[in-house]
Write a protein that holds these residues in place. Sequence first.
Motif, PDB file in Angstrom:
ATOM      1  N   ARG A 160       1.055  -1.036   0.073  1.00 53.83           N
ATOM      2  CA  ARG A 160       0.391   0.064   0.286  1.00 53.83           C
ATOM      3  C   ARG A 160       0.785   1.874   0.108  1.00 53.83           C
ATOM      4  N   ALA A 161       1.197   1.145   0.703  1.00 50.34           N
ATOM      5  CA  ALA A 161       3.162   2.504   1.051  1.00 50.34           C
ATOM      6  C   ALA A 161       3.523   2.898  -0.316  1.00 50.34           C
ATOM      7  N   GLU A 162       3.992   1.484  -1.349  1.00 52.22           N
ATOM      8  CA  GLU A 162       4.624   1.574  -3.086  1.00 52.22           C
ATOM      9  C   GLU A 162       3.055   2.100  -3.149  1.00 52.22           C
ATOM     10  N   CYS A 163       2.298   1.591  -3.369  1.00 55.26           N
ATOM     11  CA  CYS A 163       1.045   2.377  -4.137  1.00 55.26           C
ATOM     12  C   CYS A 163       0.589   4.142  -3.853  1.00 55.26           C
ATOM     13  N   GLU A 164       0.596   4.372  -3.077  1.00 57.16           N
ATOM     14  CA  GLU A 164       0.215   5.588  -2.529  1.00 57.16           C
ATOM     15  C   GLU A 164       1.676   6.720  -2.468  1.00 57.16           C
ATOM     16  N   GLU A 165       3.238   6.007  -2.717  1.00 59.94           N
ATOM     17  CA  GLU A 165       4.019   6.917  -2.547  1.00 59.94           C
ATOM     18  C   GLU A 165       3.612   8.376  -2.770  1.00 59.94           C
ATOM     19  N   GLY A 166       4.139   9.361  -3.477  1.00 57.41           N
ATOM     20  CA  GLY A 166       4.348  10.400  -3.328  1.00 57.41           C
ATOM     21  C   GLY A 166       3.363  11.545  -2.401  1.00 57.41           C
ATOM     22  N   ASP A 167       2.514  10.828  -1.692  1.00 56.80           N
ATOM     23  CA  ASP A 167       1.746  11.084  -0.821  1.00 56.80           C
ATOM     24  C   ASP A 167       2.048  12.072   0.023  1.00 56.80           C
ATOM     25  N   GLU A 168       2.604  13.132   0.050  1.00 57.47           N
ATOM     26  CA  GLU A 168       3.186  13.625   1.673  1.00 57.47           C
ATOM     27  C   GLU A 168       2.147  13.889   2.802  1.00 57.47           C
ATOM     28  N   THR A 169       2.086  13.341   3.983  1.00 55.20           N
ATOM     29  CA  THR A 169       1.492  13.593   5.149  1.00 55.20           C
ATOM     30  C   THR A 169       1.890  13.934   6.518  1.00 55.20           C
ATOM     31  N   VAL A 170       1.505  15.157   7.031  1.00 55.90           N
ATOM     32  CA  VAL A 170       2.984  15.541   7.401  1.00 55.90           C
ATOM     33  C   VAL A 170       2.266  15.815   9.016  1.00 55.90           C
ATOM     34  N   ARG A 171       1.899  14.548  10.366  1.00 57.84           N
ATOM     35  CA  ARG A 171       0.970  15.096  10.822  1.00 57.84           C
ATOM     36  C   ARG A 171       2.208  15.360  12.335  1.00 57.84           C
ATOM     37  N   ALA A 172       1.420  16.579  13.803  1.00 58.32           N
ATOM     38  CA  ALA A 172       2.455  17.094  14.597  1.00 58.32           C
ATOM     39  C   ALA A 172       1.912  16.566  15.375  1.00 58.32           C
ATOM     40  N   THR A 173       2.823  15.698  16.312  1.00 55.89           N
ATOM     41  CA  THR A 173       2.959  14.816  17.567  1.00 55.89           C
ATOM     42  C   THR A 173       2.962  15.368  18.580  1.00 55.89           C
TER      43      THR A 173
END
Length: 200
Positions: A160-173
């Motif tokens: 799934r990560a390979e399929c979604e490669e290019g999507d950048e999600t930044v989560r502030a934790t």
Amino acid sequence: MDEKAFWALMDELSRRPGDRNERLEWLRGELLRQPAAAGVEFQAHLEAACESVATGALWRAVSRIEGGLCSDDGFDYFALWLVAQGRGTYEAVLADPDTLADVSEVRTLAGRHLQEWHNDEWPEWEELDYVAQDVFHELTGQEGDGDAFYKALDALQEARAECEEGDETVRATTRGGVPRLVAGAGTPRLDALFPVEARA
């Protein structure tokens, strides 16, 4: 199991009668009716949904509810609990953590000391994280060996990560530190339900 089917299970789980053990038994029964691979897919969806909960705003909200006692593990268990509230509640809380003040299970805790909360009342649900693995073991006959389940899960998540490669999600934790309990952090209704002074 696609995302729609996963959330259909969570929506039904949120509406089921009985205590948490009874509701988990229902979920277990539903997963047992499906191929072992569906349990792995369920877990992948569950972990992805929980990862989205890891924001600084939600960490502060949970710490407000739990009187500053929310640990790393406790926050992970909160994420599981939130997913189990169903998609509508989950998405509303992600969009605005203050909507936790509308959740009946949270409102029943207001005005009560933490020591008065029963185990099933805490907005945490660790046991939900183990259902898919248990079902996988039963369906495959590999009980006691978690390797096969986690290998299958890792393979699915990598694909799934390979399929979604290019999507950048930044989560502030805020992992690694407990946030200060201060009013005015964007949760006025939770602040009113769980005032700092009353939790000391």
